[in-house]
Scaffold this motif. Structure first.
Motif, PDB file in Angstrom:
ATOM      1  N   GLY A   1      53.358  -7.879  14.198  1.00  0.00           N
ATOM      2  CA  GLY A   1      53.374  -6.817  15.198  1.00  0.00           C
ATOM      3  C   GLY A   1      52.688  -5.542  14.733  1.00  0.00           C
ATOM      4  O   GLY A   1      52.204  -4.757  15.556  1.00  0.00           O
ATOM      5  N   LEU A   2      52.642  -5.324  13.420  1.00  0.00           N
ATOM      6  CA  LEU A   2      52.041  -4.105  12.881  1.00  0.00           C
ATOM      7  C   LEU A   2      50.592  -4.282  12.432  1.00  0.00           C
ATOM      8  O   LEU A   2      49.899  -3.290  12.195  1.00  0.00           O
ATOM      9  N   ALA A   3      50.155  -5.536  12.275  1.00  0.00           N
ATOM     10  CA  ALA A   3      48.839  -5.801  11.690  1.00  0.00           C
ATOM     11  C   ALA A   3      47.709  -5.099  12.441  1.00  0.00           C
ATOM     12  O   ALA A   3      46.756  -4.614  11.829  1.00  0.00           O
ATOM     13  N   TYR A   4      47.814  -5.037  13.759  1.00  0.00           N
ATOM     14  CA  TYR A   4      46.761  -4.401  14.554  1.00  0.00           C
ATOM     15  C   TYR A   4      46.612  -2.921  14.200  1.00  0.00           C
ATOM     16  O   TYR A   4      45.521  -2.344  14.333  1.00  0.00           O
ATOM     17  N   PHE A   5      47.704  -2.306  13.747  1.00  0.00           N
ATOM     18  CA  PHE A   5      47.702  -0.877  13.456  1.00  0.00           C
ATOM     19  C   PHE A   5      47.561  -0.602  11.956  1.00  0.00           C
ATOM     20  O   PHE A   5      47.890   0.501  11.500  1.00  0.00           O
ATOM     21  N   ALA A   6      47.058  -1.574  11.196  1.00  0.00           N
ATOM     22  CA  ALA A   6      46.997  -1.441   9.744  1.00  0.00           C
ATOM     23  C   ALA A   6      46.207  -0.206   9.315  1.00  0.00           C
ATOM     24  O   ALA A   6      46.645   0.565   8.453  1.00  0.00           O
ATOM     25  N   ASN A   7      45.042   0.004   9.902  1.00  0.00           N
ATOM     26  CA  ASN A   7      44.218   1.158   9.531  1.00  0.00           C
ATOM     27  C   ASN A   7      44.883   2.475   9.919  1.00  0.00           C
ATOM     28  O   ASN A   7      44.800   3.470   9.175  1.00  0.00           O
ATOM     29  N   ASP A   8      45.539   2.483  11.074  1.00  0.00           N
ATOM     30  CA  ASP A   8      46.245   3.702  11.491  1.00  0.00           C
ATOM     31  C   ASP A   8      47.403   4.008  10.549  1.00  0.00           C
ATOM     32  O   ASP A   8      47.664   5.181  10.240  1.00  0.00           O
ATOM     33  N   LEU A   9      48.092   2.976  10.107  1.00  0.00           N
ATOM     34  CA  LEU A   9      49.206   3.174   9.186  1.00  0.00           C
ATOM     35  C   LEU A   9      48.717   3.733   7.851  1.00  0.00           C
ATOM     36  O   LEU A   9      49.351   4.617   7.262  1.00  0.00           O
TER      37      LEU A   9
END
Length: 245
Positions: free
Chosen positions: A30-38
């Motif tokens: 669920g978080l992988a798509y937001f990896a760069n944002d994280l």
């Protein structure tokens, strides 16, 4: 069969482990798509203090891809901790006495909240101060270009150190409850505890006085909190051996 109970325990352990792994995988997915944002959010304390015209760098070819996902996996693991602890509790609860069960549940909940609190304190208080200090003392002829992988390792070390250090009240309560020590005895050792807190700060944090002090002082205050809470707990009684599970 004589080994049936052991086999049942092993099967249950396997089931609990599979559920724990599945939970981490689901959160990670669920978080992988937001990896760069994280990662950008994690790097904010440093980026905010970088001199104008400088930026972070990647010295490894694959680092821009793997480093954000490494962070995402760590975040997924951290977010899944309540569920992981629940699986651990469900596995060990049948083997505990009633007095032990009354202690374990609040300790698991409080230890989780304290761990998160330590990470939050490190991110919102320690990192901005530390990054501001590091960037301000760099020689004038040195360009600051921090590697993204090294920065992640540095920050994770800080998070783990503060997360563990914030577990001090739980450790104090366990010492008192198990009968290893008493609140009065620990209070008399306060000067040694303070020295020990600064020593632990030197060991667990990077070699800068800011991180060391910001770890040592909360450890001391949390030690005092642990003493206050520990006075409400009675040492485990031998009669607990006679309690029915």
């Amino acid at each position: 069969m004589s080994d049936s109970p052991l086999l049942n325990h092993l099967l249950e352990l396997r089931t609990r482990l599979l559920r724990a792994i599945l939970a981490v995988v689901i959160v990670f997915a669920g978080l992988a798509y937001f990896a760069n944002d994280l990662y950008r959010l994690l790097a904010e304390p440093l980026i905010r203090n970088l001199p104008v015209g400088t930026q972070m760098i990647a010295t490894d070819v694959a680092a821009p891809f793997f480093t954000p996902f490494k962070l995402t996996f760590v975040i997924a693991l951290a977010l899944a901790i309540p569920f992981l602890l629940w699986q651990l509790w469900a596995f060990i609860a049948p083997g505990l006495y009633r007095s032990e069960k009354r202690l374990v549940v609040p300790l698991l909940a409080s230890s989780t909240l304290l761990f998160y609190g330590g990470i939050a304190f490190a991110y919102f208080v320690v990192l901005p101060l530390a990054m501001g200090f590091f960037t301000s003392v760099a020689p004038a002829d040195i360009a600051i270009a921090t590697d993204i992988t090294r920065y992640l390792d540095f920050v994770l070390a800080i998070f783990i150190a503060f997360g563990i250090a914030f577990e001090t009240p739980v450790a104090i309560v366990l010492l008192i409850w198990s009968g290893v020590s008493t609140a009065e005895s620990l209070a008399k050792k306060r000067p040694y505890i303070i020295v020990g807190a600064f020593t632990v700060g030197m060991i667990l944090t990077p070699p800068d006085i800011i991180s060391q002090t910001l770890l040592a002082i909360p450890m001391w205050l949390l030690f005092e909190l642990g003493l206050m809470i520990g006075r409400w707990y009675k040492p485990a009684q031998s009669e607990s051996d006679k309690e029915q599970r």
